[in-house]
Design a protein around this motif. Sequence first.
Motif, mmCIF file in Angstrom:
data_model
loop_
_atom_site.group_PDB
_atom_site.id
_atom_site.type_symbol
_atom_site.label_atom_id
_atom_site.label_comp_id
_atom_site.label_asym_id
_atom_site.label_seq_id
_atom_site.Cartn_x
_atom_site.Cartn_y
_atom_site.Cartn_z
ATOM 1 N N HIS A 125 -2.322 14.913 26.191
ATOM 2 C CA HIS A 125 -0.982 15.424 25.884
ATOM 3 C C HIS A 125 -0.755 15.623 24.384
ATOM 4 N N LEU A 126 -1.666 15.112 23.547
ATOM 5 C CA LEU A 126 -1.486 15.273 22.089
ATOM 6 C C LEU A 126 -2.043 16.604 21.579
ATOM 7 N N THR A 127 -2.866 17.275 22.386
ATOM 8 C CA THR A 127 -3.509 18.505 21.938
ATOM 9 C C THR A 127 -2.488 19.528 21.436
ATOM 10 N N ASP A 130 1.445 18.638 16.111
ATOM 11 C CA ASP A 130 1.326 18.318 14.688
ATOM 12 C C ASP A 130 1.658 16.836 14.495
ATOM 13 N N MET A 131 0.642 16.013 14.265
ATOM 14 C CA MET A 131 0.860 14.566 14.162
ATOM 15 C C MET A 131 1.665 14.199 12.918
ATOM 16 N N MET A 132 1.828 15.154 12.001
ATOM 17 C CA MET A 132 2.665 14.873 10.831
ATOM 18 C C MET A 132 4.143 14.999 11.163
ATOM 19 N N GLU A 136 6.037 7.768 12.213
ATOM 20 C CA GLU A 136 5.029 6.710 12.146
ATOM 21 C C GLU A 136 3.640 7.299 11.922
ATOM 22 N N ASP A 137 3.313 8.349 12.680
ATOM 23 C CA ASP A 137 2.007 8.987 12.533
ATOM 24 C C ASP A 137 1.847 9.590 11.136
ATOM 25 N N ARG A 138 2.921 10.239 10.667
ATOM 26 C CA ARG A 138 2.863 10.902 9.368
ATOM 27 C C ARG A 138 2.586 9.908 8.232
ATOM 28 N N PRO A 155 5.117 -1.170 14.984
ATOM 29 C CA PRO A 155 5.183 -1.019 16.437
ATOM 30 C C PRO A 155 6.225 0.048 16.798
ATOM 31 N N PHE A 156 5.888 0.943 17.717
ATOM 32 C CA PHE A 156 6.857 1.952 18.180
ATOM 33 C C PHE A 156 6.489 2.407 19.593
ATOM 34 N N ARG A 157 7.373 3.164 20.224
ATOM 35 C CA ARG A 157 7.137 3.646 21.589
ATOM 36 C C ARG A 157 6.195 4.846 21.525
ATOM 37 N N LEU A 158 5.040 4.748 22.164
ATOM 38 C CA LEU A 158 4.049 5.818 22.129
ATOM 39 C C LEU A 158 4.521 7.011 22.969
ATOM 40 N N LEU A 159 4.072 8.184 22.596
ATOM 41 C CA LEU A 159 4.423 9.404 23.332
ATOM 42 C C LEU A 159 3.959 9.296 24.779
ATOM 43 N N GLU A 160 4.721 9.890 25.667
ATOM 44 C CA GLU A 160 4.398 9.947 27.108
ATOM 45 C C GLU A 160 4.470 8.591 27.803
ATOM 46 N N VAL A 166 0.921 0.377 18.644
ATOM 47 C CA VAL A 166 0.720 0.790 17.254
ATOM 48 C C VAL A 166 -0.411 1.804 17.209
ATOM 49 N N VAL A 167 -0.368 2.686 16.217
ATOM 50 C CA VAL A 167 -1.421 3.678 16.056
ATOM 51 C C VAL A 167 -2.284 3.284 14.861
ATOM 52 N N PHE A 168 -3.586 3.452 15.038
ATOM 53 C CA PHE A 168 -4.535 3.167 13.967
ATOM 54 C C PHE A 168 -5.136 4.491 13.510
ATOM 55 N N THR A 169 -5.176 4.726 12.191
ATOM 56 C CA THR A 169 -5.684 6.000 11.662
ATOM 57 C C THR A 169 -6.750 5.783 10.599
ATOM 58 N N PHE A 170 -7.781 6.614 10.664
ATOM 59 C CA PHE A 170 -8.850 6.625 9.678
ATOM 60 C C PHE A 170 -9.036 8.076 9.225
ATOM 61 N N GLY A 196 -6.398 6.144 16.982
ATOM 62 C CA GLY A 196 -6.396 5.565 18.316
ATOM 63 C C GLY A 196 -5.083 4.860 18.522
ATOM 64 N N ALA A 197 -4.686 4.765 19.785
ATOM 65 C CA ALA A 197 -3.432 4.099 20.109
ATOM 66 C C ALA A 197 -3.732 2.745 20.734
ATOM 67 N N PHE A 198 -3.193 1.692 20.125
ATOM 68 C CA PHE A 198 -3.238 0.367 20.735
ATOM 69 C C PHE A 198 -2.048 0.285 21.672
HETATM 70 N N1 WA2 Z 1 -1.783 8.475 19.727
HETATM 71 C C1 WA2 Z 1 -1.326 8.146 20.961
HETATM 72 N N2 WA2 Z 1 -0.045 8.092 21.304
HETATM 73 C C2 WA2 Z 1 0.858 8.371 20.344
HETATM 74 C C3 WA2 Z 1 0.461 8.714 19.044
HETATM 75 C C4 WA2 Z 1 -0.909 8.764 18.743
HETATM 76 N N3 WA2 Z 1 -1.343 9.096 17.513
HETATM 77 N N4 WA2 Z 1 1.600 8.941 18.327
HETATM 78 C C5 WA2 Z 1 2.647 8.749 19.170
HETATM 79 N N5 WA2 Z 1 2.226 8.404 20.386
HETATM 80 C C6 WA2 Z 1 -4.672 11.598 16.140
HETATM 81 O O1 WA2 Z 1 -3.725 9.502 13.277
HETATM 82 C C7 WA2 Z 1 -4.279 10.556 13.968
HETATM 83 C C8 WA2 Z 1 -2.736 9.297 17.195
HETATM 84 C C9 WA2 Z 1 -2.819 9.946 15.856
HETATM 85 C C10 WA2 Z 1 -4.217 10.353 15.447
#
Ligand code: WA2
Length: 269
Positions: A125-127, A130-132, A136-138, A155-160, A166-170, A196-198
């Motif tokens: 569903h993220l395809t 724009d994650m910016m 939180e993602d931005r 911590p926040f409510r993930l999409l869908e 929490v989201v982890f970004t590299f 990745g989404a925890f």
């Molecule tokens: N991943 C899963 N569920 C989410 C989410 C996310 N972000 N944001 C809101 N709900 C592609 O940091 C880059 C993943 C974001 C990566």
Amino acid sequence: MRFDMLERRRENLANMCEGRARMLEEQFKASMNHVRALTALLTTFHLGKQPSAINQETFATYAERTAFERPLMSGVAYAERVLHANRNLFESKHGWTIKEMFSKEKQRDFDEYAPTTMTQETLSHLTSLDMMSGQEDRENIIRARESGKGALTNPFRLLESKHLGVVFTFAVYTTDLPEDATKEDRIKATAGYLGGAFDVETLVENLLRQMAGSQIIAVNVYDITNETMPLVMYGYTNVEKMQSTYVSDLDFGDPARRHEMRCRFKEDA
Ligand code: WA2
């Protein structure tokens, strides 16, 4: 209760809390290390080959086959850094337009975007989003690319799923950067973001439920980066800090954030 019994009870709580904290920390770190390894895969086979040796199908297959390495994550995804000047070319190459995260409408004009181009099936569903466009993602994308280190969100409510997580970004860079590269160097060399989404609400819940004593203790995890305003990351019943509460430190590997676990016996509520 007699003093030595209270002492024993307290020791028991401390052991259960520490055991949970170390287990959670370990699984968090394992998951994060594996996302870091995925950035090397992307650098080598996506950016390092003409044409790229990784497409959505390859990414999804590999992500699924290695999902066991990321026990607390519900999925991983790659978002590309697209400058406004390259937007049209990018969109026609992919055959879709960059969308705003919440409205799913065509994204308005900005200097740059971070559309998701490849995902594990669980995050399909993220395809094209724009994650910016999510706060939180931005913030996480910006912090990850300027530091070259992994970044964790609030911590926040993930999409869908709407689960608390929490989201982890590299950041993925086009070239290997020296350890002391400046922020500007890092931003300029940024090709995309692997994240990745925890899913804390379901996966941490699962982990803790399996541990001995889970019926008798209440466990909460807090993001205490802002000490005056602790944010609940896990737990239904609020575990206030009081006499009967045991607190374990948690280190999830992002030095810009602080977390702690609070435990108490349910009957002490
Ligand atoms: N991943 C899963 N569920 C989410 C989410 C996310 N972000 N944001 C809101 N709900 C592609 O940091 C880059 C993943 C974001 C990566």
